[in-house]
Design an enzyme around this catalytic site. Structure first.
Site, PDB file in Angstrom:
ATOM      1  N   CYS A  28     -25.042 -15.820 -13.214  1.00  0.00           N
ATOM      2  CA  CYS A  28     -25.784 -14.982 -12.265  1.00  0.00           C
ATOM      3  C   CYS A  28     -27.168 -15.553 -11.946  1.00  0.00           C
ATOM      4  O   CYS A  28     -27.703 -15.314 -10.863  1.00  0.00           O
ATOM      5  CB  CYS A  28     -25.918 -13.564 -12.812  1.00  0.00           C
ATOM      6  SG  CYS A  28     -26.535 -13.480 -14.500  1.00  0.00           S
ATOM      7  N   HIS A  36     -31.784 -10.581  -9.698  1.00  0.00           N
ATOM      8  CA  HIS A  36     -32.463 -11.731 -10.299  1.00  0.00           C
ATOM      9  C   HIS A  36     -33.288 -12.432  -9.218  1.00  0.00           C
ATOM     10  O   HIS A  36     -32.760 -12.838  -8.178  1.00  0.00           O
ATOM     11  CB  HIS A  36     -31.459 -12.738 -10.869  1.00  0.00           C
ATOM     12  CG  HIS A  36     -30.749 -12.271 -12.111  1.00  0.00           C
ATOM     13  ND1 HIS A  36     -31.022 -11.081 -12.740  1.00  0.00           N
ATOM     14  CD2 HIS A  36     -29.765 -12.879 -12.851  1.00  0.00           C
ATOM     15  CE1 HIS A  36     -30.233 -10.970 -13.819  1.00  0.00           C
ATOM     16  NE2 HIS A  36     -29.476 -12.046 -13.895  1.00  0.00           N
TER      17      HIS A  36
END
Length: 364
Positions: free
Chosen positions: A161, A254
């Protein structure tokens, strides 16, 4: 886009955890896929999905009615799970050795495995795919099938990710030959499978360490940018990437702060043009989960922001902003991607859709 005469039957391995729950949410009313089987650890087996999850449902949307009464199977009862499905998504919580073994065992039952786990990301004949960038790596599946002794069973994985907010930009800028990259990622707590309720020490806190994450952030883009040689994926030599990964008090999303040096010097206008016009197979094939706009560029000085931008294109898109020249490197920018949609379960769903469209996954 394919027109399937009936939906493919899907199993979720590790369906009770946070990523498993995200899979179930994303697949509710999916036009191609129907979740018919959920597998988890022995302690959940025999319970309905609603009973097994109990008060641990972590999604902001309610648990889909269609899965509440599915009786959870033991993930180690491989034959029972495999016999009921056309393919599986894997989000099991085990050691890497156990994950590699069980994913291979499922593949050997002629059941394709599309994995969210990191265990197989460096297996030479297992493709690690961001569908817009390197779907061609799926060609290595034919070599993997020979190793496994299968006709239709294989394992494919999606990458970490942490790289989703900057690897797509580097791919869009391939013609300018990115040579050196410095990246710091600011990573949400859902990346650890946690909520603030479960991890109160993260409130108003930053932890400057995420185990194993910096190595993944530095090396996995090179595998994405690599090529197939003698039945194996060989990673690219450039760009050289160095990273730091920081856990921040954000639930989803993120963020990456990135510095890039190019071998061929672009202008800012050229870089933005390549970002907003970058598309790949999911967009061309109009896959069900494909973002129409893969990468958006935001002109405002204070964007991208998690609260404003993390759900761009349903969480399947990537947001880039603050692109500007740098006094040490050539350019710097900020990237943002939804870590459990584009970065985890959603990336795997888009990968599976791509593999269906390409003929690697079909009805048993």
């Amino acid at each position: 886009m394919k027109k399937l005469d009936r939906k493919l039957k899907v199993g979720i391995l590790g369906g009770t955890g946070m990523v498993g729950q995200r899979f179930i949410s994303l697949l509710d009313n999916h036009p191609w896929f129907e979740v018919v089987t959920i597998a988890a650890s022995a302690r959940s087996a025999g319970k309905t999905y609603a009973e097994a999850v109990g008060d641990r449902w972590k999604m902001t949307t309610p648990m889909p009615e269609a899965v509440k009464n599915i009786v959870v199977k033991d993930v180690k009862d491989i034959k029972a799970v495999a016999d009921s499905v056309d393919f599986v998504f894997s989000a099991v919580d085990m050691t890497k050795e156990e994950i590699r073994a069980i994913e291979d065992e499922y593949a050997k039952t002629e059941t394709p495995v599309v994995s969210n786990n990191s265990a197989h990301r460096w297996t030479p004949d297992v493709p690690m795919i961001i569908p817009e960038i390197n779907l061609g790596h799926a060609e290595v599946i034919e070599f993997q099938k020979k190793r496994l002794g299968t006709e239709r069973g294989f394992v494919a994985v999606k990458p970490n990710c942490s790289i989703q907010g900057y690897a797509p930009a580097l791919a869009a800028w391939k013609e300018f030959e990115p040579a050196e990259v410095v990246v710091t990622t600011y990573q949400a707590i859902s990346g650890a499978g946690k909520t603030f309720k479960e991890w109160p020490e993260m409130v108003e806190n930053i932890i400057p360490y995420i185990g194993g994450e910096e190595e993944k952030s530095e090396l996995e883009p090179l595998r994405i940018f690599g090529h197939i040689e003698n039945g194996e994926i060989v990673k690219a030599k450039l760009p050289v990437i160095t990273s730091q990964c920081v856990r921040v008090p954000v639930l989803n999303g993120h963020t990456a702060a990135v510095f890039v040096r190019f071998n061929k010097k672009p202008t800012k206008e050229e870089l933005i043009d390549r970002l907003v016009n970058f598309k790949g197979f999911p967009q061309e094939a109009e896959l069900p989960s494909a973002p129409k706009q893969f990468i958006q560029y935001l002109e405002e000085d204070d964007r991208p922001q998690v609260k404003l931008d993390v759900d761009f294109e349903g969480g399947f898109g990537v947001s880039i902003g603050r692109l500007r020249e740098d006094i040490v490197y050539d350019f710097k920018f900020i990237g943002l991607a939804h870590n459990t949609v584009r970065g985890a379960a959603g990336g795997a769903v888009l990968c599976a859709e791509s593999l269906v469209e390409k003929g690697y996954i079909n009805h048993k």
